[in-house]
Write a protein that holds these residues in place. Structure first.
Motif, short mmCIF file in Angstrom:
data_model
loop_
_atom_site.label_atom_id
_atom_site.label_comp_id
_atom_site.label_asym_id
_atom_site.label_seq_id
_atom_site.Cartn_x
_atom_site.Cartn_y
_atom_site.Cartn_z
N MET A 265 0.82 -1.15 0.09
CA MET A 265 0.22 -0.10 0.02
C MET A 265 0.69 1.14 0.03
N ARG A 266 2.06 1.25 0.79
CA ARG A 266 2.66 2.25 0.94
C ARG A 266 3.48 2.49 -0.59
N ALA A 267 3.96 1.32 -0.93
CA ALA A 267 4.54 1.47 -2.14
C ALA A 267 3.71 2.16 -3.30
N LEU A 268 2.39 1.76 -3.31
CA LEU A 268 1.67 2.38 -4.13
C LEU A 268 1.42 3.80 -3.96
N ALA A 269 1.27 4.37 -2.96
CA ALA A 269 1.47 5.82 -2.73
C ALA A 269 2.50 6.54 -3.09
N VAL A 270 3.62 5.83 -2.70
CA VAL A 270 4.91 6.47 -3.04
C VAL A 270 4.97 6.47 -4.70
N VAL A 271 4.63 5.30 -5.35
CA VAL A 271 4.68 5.20 -7.02
C VAL A 271 3.68 6.38 -7.44
N SER A 272 2.39 6.50 -6.80
CA SER A 272 1.54 7.55 -7.37
C SER A 272 2.05 8.78 -7.27
N MET A 273 2.87 9.15 -6.12
CA MET A 273 3.21 10.42 -6.13
C MET A 273 4.17 10.70 -6.87
N LEU A 274 5.25 9.93 -7.17
CA LEU A 274 6.25 10.13 -8.15
C LEU A 274 5.67 10.25 -9.38
N ALA A 275 4.66 9.28 -9.69
CA ALA A 275 4.14 9.51 -11.18
C ALA A 275 3.63 11.06 -11.13
N TRP A 276 2.77 11.43 -10.34
CA TRP A 276 1.88 12.92 -10.38
C TRP A 276 3.10 14.02 -10.52
N ARG A 277 4.24 13.72 -9.76
CA ARG A 277 5.13 14.81 -9.96
C ARG A 277 6.09 14.59 -11.06
N ASN A 278 6.24 13.33 -11.74
CA ASN A 278 7.01 13.46 -13.13
C ASN A 278 6.01 14.22 -14.16
N ARG B 66 12.23 -1.94 -7.07
CA ARG B 66 11.79 -3.11 -7.83
C ARG B 66 11.45 -2.66 -9.28
N PRO B 67 11.67 -3.50 -10.23
CA PRO B 67 11.41 -3.09 -11.57
C PRO B 67 9.74 -2.83 -11.68
N ALA B 68 9.10 -3.80 -11.06
CA ALA B 68 7.57 -3.81 -10.97
C ALA B 68 7.28 -2.34 -10.45
N SER B 69 7.78 -1.52 -9.57
CA SER B 69 7.59 -0.26 -9.27
C SER B 69 7.66 0.52 -10.36
N ILE B 70 8.70 0.57 -11.21
CA ILE B 70 9.12 1.27 -12.20
C ILE B 70 7.81 1.28 -13.28
N LEU B 71 7.67 0.03 -13.61
CA LEU B 71 6.49 -0.49 -14.36
C LEU B 71 5.30 0.44 -14.15
N GLY B 72 4.85 0.32 -12.70
CA GLY B 72 3.94 0.79 -12.11
C GLY B 72 3.96 2.45 -12.11
N ARG C 103 18.44 8.01 -16.94
CA ARG C 103 19.40 7.74 -15.72
C ARG C 103 18.99 7.80 -14.46
N GLU C 104 18.00 8.62 -14.25
CA GLU C 104 17.11 8.70 -13.06
C GLU C 104 16.63 7.38 -12.83
N ILE C 105 15.86 6.49 -13.72
CA ILE C 105 15.39 5.08 -13.62
C ILE C 105 16.48 4.10 -13.14
N GLY C 106 17.56 4.38 -13.92
CA GLY C 106 18.93 3.68 -13.73
C GLY C 106 19.11 3.63 -12.09
N LEU C 107 19.21 4.87 -11.79
CA LEU C 107 19.73 5.15 -10.52
C LEU C 107 18.54 4.58 -9.39
N MET C 108 17.42 4.75 -9.57
CA MET C 108 16.31 4.12 -8.49
C MET C 108 16.48 2.65 -8.60
N LEU C 109 16.63 1.94 -9.90
CA LEU C 109 16.91 0.54 -9.90
C LEU C 109 17.91 0.29 -9.02
#
Lengths: 409, 251, 408
Positions: free
Chosen positions: A1-14, A310-316, A299-305
């Motif tokens: 759940m937490r992961a989803l929240a983070v992912v969503s926030m990142l997505a929105w900012r992006n 997890r790759p799934a989070s990038i996908l998400g 580069r940013e994605i590479g850094l996060m990985l």
């Protein structure tokens, strides 16, 4: 759940990092959604009107006739059951509306002109229940009962005959023995219809009066029945068939007017195809946007990985970005569509091509019709196809090798 | 004394009775005019001329009538129309043409069409006597015309009568000759007029010898009927008014 | 110029995926447009042709006022001679004279009112499809024979078949009583119930006799080889007929036809417009991004002395190249699909019933033409160019020094 929240926030900012691109994309989605819904509303409105007009002209969703009547609509082809028996059978049923009528070809004459028309003897109360054409009396009054000695004619017919409300006209037809049957009637009401032709052809009189004139007491040529929903009248058709005795033909409106019957099917298919086509045109831009977004952030994605995401989070993340874009576009597009349909509720006047529209069987004023089904369909198409469109770039993003990605120039 | 009074009263009663039977109401005048024209039976010859802006056509016809309901008309000239016939019995009308050698019953859709191309419609020809019973008649005026009294009568069709006219006005002489028949629409505008142009003696009666039917809107289009000869109250067998006679003239 | 061209081309391929996606949007739209427009125009042509060739023809010579009043008196005098001289002068056989009357047709059992047409038996088949639609029996031959050809529905209603007699009753040209008997020699089936129920044809000579026409008729029908030649043909005809007669083209004879097409075109243009706009957005997106990411580069270029105008041209050039690529590929694909359907035929569920209403076959074969191949793609191309305006302008407004500060 937490992961989803983070992912969503990142997505929105992006999304808002490159606001120009996001705005362009959202605008494109908005326009696409608007187009899907607006066009569909217009077409639906037109087709629904056409069908309603057609059904009103028949009238009814189901009709009963002598088997030869449709080819030869003359007085020789009466329904074998008597009017009294029909009334008894039909009033016992739970049908929404029904009317037994006498329909014959006749000549109507005024002092100066004559015209061939279709003369219909009705019971005005029953006729109201099937919402036929004659129930829309614009001037004067409707018939009072089956013994009324007046007639209701279309406004256009009154013009052509050079007659008016309150004047007498003569209706002449033939009885079953081939003898002339005629009578003077006073014009008590003028009706209006969407198609001019309908105003010129139909003339309504009291059923009993007409039966007497034609010498066919207690007999009719047609029974029209109204069903609950024009989209499916099979139940009512069966019901009516069960009520009838003798050799008769019971048909639903789709078979009475093949053209109209196919319209619904064609329209549903068309709507879906239109939406998919619009979305496909849009999808190139959508994928493009996502691909670019990913590319810029390699580069940013590479850094996060590398840091352990997890790759799934990038996908998400990418997918959520895409979904967010779509949702914003959907909200704006739906709003825009609703805002553009509402002021047009009074109809778009296209009388410049009125005669052409009559050829289609449509009136010259278009009324857009928003249906929940269509709106839902548009939104679903956009979301679902959008989801699939975003899979490829998202997948590729998640597959990056961290080291390669970080060191990309 | 008493006998004088009785006599005087009797005379008075007779005189007034006689006077009563001399006064007719409007409806009677109309009925008499129609009957005068038809009689119990008649046989005759007439010529019908149809005039239009660019041509004119004349036809000679033989006519037979019996009572108010039956009549037979047969064209004798010109050759192209010879043998065409029309038989009427009550409301029914049949047409015969030697060219096709067939008798056709005129259906309702053709009743409004013109009869033989004239300004009379099929309905006009077949329903002439409807006017008596299907209308309400009022005497409008009496006037002096030559040595005759002319009655002007207004006839308004009953509500349900199969008549398009708002009203018709007939001018009838006291010897039952129809001088004029005017047709008005329901706004009281005159639409067409049948006028008698010449009156004379024939077959023992005073008849309208020359009549013209004309529409108000078109002055260069009219139809005239001239009675060449007529006999009244002749012996006509019922066979005359049959379909087979329509087809095969006996004479 | 050469350098700019090469530069533009290379710029495109710096981001191959992006370029292909943008070109892909264009190709998709173009192919769709080509296919849809081909179908539409083929449909319109078919609709017009079928409706007009069924009976109306492309041009008609009539008495003035006949079209609206349909009075027996409104005649074209000496109609057969006039038709014949028109055939000579215009050099085409697709001209036929006709006379018309409203009459009652009776059989033993029934009567019906209908329109009777006296036709030139040799030439009618060149202006109308009805002669070719005779299923039972044959069409008319002898100009003076007492024969009649009727539609399938009428035959059924009258309860007659080949060889039976039909009595005709009506009014002649001078108002006189017209009557005749004709033998049914052919029954046609057009598939359109209205036509099959209310039209009957007899030879013109026979008609003239029965209705006392004295050589006059009501129409001279002319069909043209295609829609484009209608206008010049009409003008030639007007020059050849007496001034007292009117010459109408199909637009005046069947106004609903043109209007129906206009209505359909209207809605179609709306839809195509949407597609073009979406593609334009795609281009806008791409070009804007491509300009923005090269800000640093452009800054350097400009400070080296290249005018911003020339750089703007670069953007347009890039867009034009993509557009051209999209146009060619789209037209090609669309053209191939159209031609393929042109062979195998195109149909969708529900089309059959609609087709009958508009005189169309239930399966049709779209034709590609220069117009249909390039109309859509050209508009998309232009739309794309418009979309490139904003990015080009941004380039134009760039300050070299600021630009160089941007990330490379």
């Amino acid at each position: 759940m937490r992961a989803l929240a983070v992912v969503s926030m990142l997505a929105w900012r992006n999304l808002w990092r490159n606001h120009r691109r996001t705005i362009v994309m959202v605008s494109a989605i908005t326009i696409a959604v608007w187009a899907m819904i607006f066009m569909t509303a217009l077409m639906r409105g037109m087709v629904n009107d056409m069908i309603r007009d057609g059904i009103r002209a028949l009238p009814g969703h189901v009709q009963v006739h002598h088997p030869d009547f449709r080819d030869d609509p003359s007085i020789n082809n009466l329904i074998p059951m008597s009017d009294a028996a029909l009334t008894a059978a039909f009033s016992r049923s739970d049908l929404d509306g029904w009317s037994s009528r006498v329909k014959v070809p006749a000549i109507i004459s005024s002092e100066r002109e004559s015209r061939g028309v279709t003369l219909i003897g009705v019971d005005p109360e029953l006729e109201q229940s099937i919402e036929g054409i004659g129930s829309n009396v614009a001037e004067g009054r409707n018939l009072e009962d089956v013994n009324d000695g007046g007639v209701i004619i279309g406004r256009k017919l009154a013009e052509k005959l050079d007659t008016e409300l309150g004047k007498r006209v003569v209706l002449m037809s033939q009885d079953p023995d081939n003898e002339i049957a005629d009578r003077g009637y006073r014009v008590v009401g003028l009706f209006e219809a969407n198609l001019e032709l309908q105003e010129e052809i139909f003339v309504f009189a009291g059923k009993a009066t007409l039966q007497k004139m034609l010498g066919i007491e207690n007999q009719v040529t047609e029974v029209a029945v109204l069903a609950a929903d024009y989209r499916d009248v099979s139940d009512e058709t069966e019901q009516v068939r069960a009520l009838m005795n003798g050799d008769v033909e019971v048909l639903p409106w789709q078979e009475l007017n093949n053209y109209l019957g196919s319209m619904l099917k064609v329209m549903d298919g068309f709507v879906l195809v239109w939406m998919i086509v619009v979305f496909l045109a849009l999808s190139f831009g959508l994928v493009n946007t996502l691909v670019m977004a990913v590319f810029e952030r390699v580069r940013e994605i590479g850094l996060m990985l590398a840091l352990g995401m997890r790759p799934a989070s990038i996908l998400g993340q990418i997918i959520v970005e895409s979904i967010l874009l779509l949702i914003i576009g959907l909200i704006l597009g739906n709003t825009l569509a609703w805002a553009s349909v509402v002021p047009l509720q009074d109809g778009i006047d296209i009388s410049a091509v009125a005669q052409g529209m009559e050829m289609f069987g449509a009136s010259s004023i278009l009324y857009p019709e928003l249906t929940l089904d269509d709106i839902v369909l548009a939104n679903v198409v956009v979301l679902v196809l959008g989801f699939f469109a975003s899979l490829s770039p998202a997948w590729r993003a998640s597959r990056y090798e961290p080291i390669e990605a970080i060191t990309k120039v | 004394m008493k006998r004088f009074f009785v006599g005087a009263i009797t005379l008075l009663v007779c005189l007034t009775a006689g006077a009563d039977t001399g006064i007719r109401d409007a409806k009677d005048i109309v009925r008499d005019a129609i009957n005068h024209w038809r009689g119990t039976s008649s046989q005759g010859e007439m010529t019908m001329t149809i005039h239009r802006p660019d041509w004119e056509r004349s036809m000679s016809m033989e006519t037979w009538t019996q009572g108010e309901k039956r009549s037979l008309i047969r064209v004798t000239a010109p050759p192209k129309d010879r043998g065409n016939g029309t038989l009427m019995d009550d409301n029914n009308m049949w047409s015969f043409s030697p060219k096709i050698n067939r008798v056709i019953k005129v259906p309702s859709s053709m009743m409004g069409q013109s009869w033989m191309g004239s300004d009379f419609s099929n309905k006009d020809i077949s329903r002439a006597d409807d006017i008596v019973d299907q209308y309400d008649h009022t005497l409008l005026s009496e006037s002096q015309v030559d040595d005759h009294i002319a009655y002007e009568i207004q006839s308004i069709p009953h509500e349900e009568a199969a008549v398009v006219w708002g009203k018709e006005v007939l001018v009838v002489r006291n010897d039952n000759v129809l001088i004029e028949h005017r047709f008005y629409d329901q706004d009281n505008e005159l639409v067409k007029t049948l006028r008698t142009l010449e009156i004379g003696e024939m077959g023992g009666r005073t008849v309208a010898l020359h009549q013209r039917m004309e529409k108000v809107d078109t002055s260069d289009e009219w139809t005239e009927i001239i009675v060449d000869s007529v006999e009244f109250d002749v012996e006509l067998s019922d066979n005359v008014f049959t379909l087979s006679n329509l087809r095969n003239p006996r004479d | 110029m050469n350098i700019i061209l090469r530069l533009a081309w290379r710029n495109l391929w710096r981001q191959p995926r992006r370029t292909w996606l943008t070109v892909g949007a264009m190709v998709f739209s173009n192919a769709l447009l080509v296919f849809m427009i081909s179908i539409q125009f083929s449909t319109y042509e078919l609709m017009i042709d079928n409706t007009l060739q069924a009976f109306t023809g492309h041009i008609q010579v009539q008495a003035p006022g006949y079209k609206d009043d349909l009075k027996m008196r409104q005649v074209v005098p000496d109609v057969i001679e006039l038709a014949s001289s028109l055939r000579r002068e215009l050099g085409t056989e697709t001209i036929a004279a006709r006379a018309a009357a409203f009459a009652l047709a009776s059989s033993e059992e029934r009567s019906y009112g209908l329109q009777i047409y006296g036709v030139e038996t040799q030439f009618e088949s060149f202006v109308s499809t009805i002669p070719g639609l005779v299923r039972d029996g044959r069409y008319l031959k002898d100009q003076d024979a007492a024969e009649i050809v009727i539609g399938k529905v009428l035959a059924r209603n009258l309860r007659v078949s080949l060889g039976d007699e039909v009595t005709l009753l009506g009014s002649g040209r001078d108002g006189s009583f017209a009557a005749a008997i004709a033998t049914v020699v052919g029954i046609f089936d057009s598939g359109v119930p209205d036509i099959d129920r209310s039209i009957a044809e007899v030879p013109l000579g026979f008609f003239d006799d029965v209705f006392y026409m004295e050589g006059a008729g009501h129409q001279i029908v002319i069909t043209a080889p295609d829609l484009i030649s209608v206008d010049p043909l009409k003008m030639q005809t007007e020059a050849l007929v007496p001034a007292s007669l009117a010459v109408h083209d199909w637009d005046a004879l069947q106004p609903s036809l043109k209007q129906a097409i206009q209505a359909d075109l209207g809605s179609a243009f709306f839809m195509y417009g949407v597609l073009v706009i979406l593609v334009a957005f795609s281009v806008l997106n791409t070009q804007l991004m491509s300009v923005l990411e090269r800000t640093h580069e452009f800054g350097i270029t400009m400070s080296l002395g290249i005018a911003p105008g020339r750089l703007g041209r670069l953007v347009f050039l890039e867009t034009a190249m993509m557009g051209l690529l999209g146009l060619v590929l789209g037209a090609l694909i669309g053209g191939v699909v159209t031609v393929w359907f042109g062979y195998t035929g195109f149909s969708y569920p529900g089309m059959e019933e609609m087709a009958v209403n508009f005189n169309l076959p239930s399966r049709f074969y779209p034709q590609a033409s220069i117009l249909t191949l390039f109309l859509g793609p050209t508009i998309v191309f232009v739309g794309g160019m418009f979309a490139a305006i904003y990015p080009a302008l941004r380039l134009h407004w760039l300050h070299p020094v600021e630009a160089m500060r941007a990330a490379p």
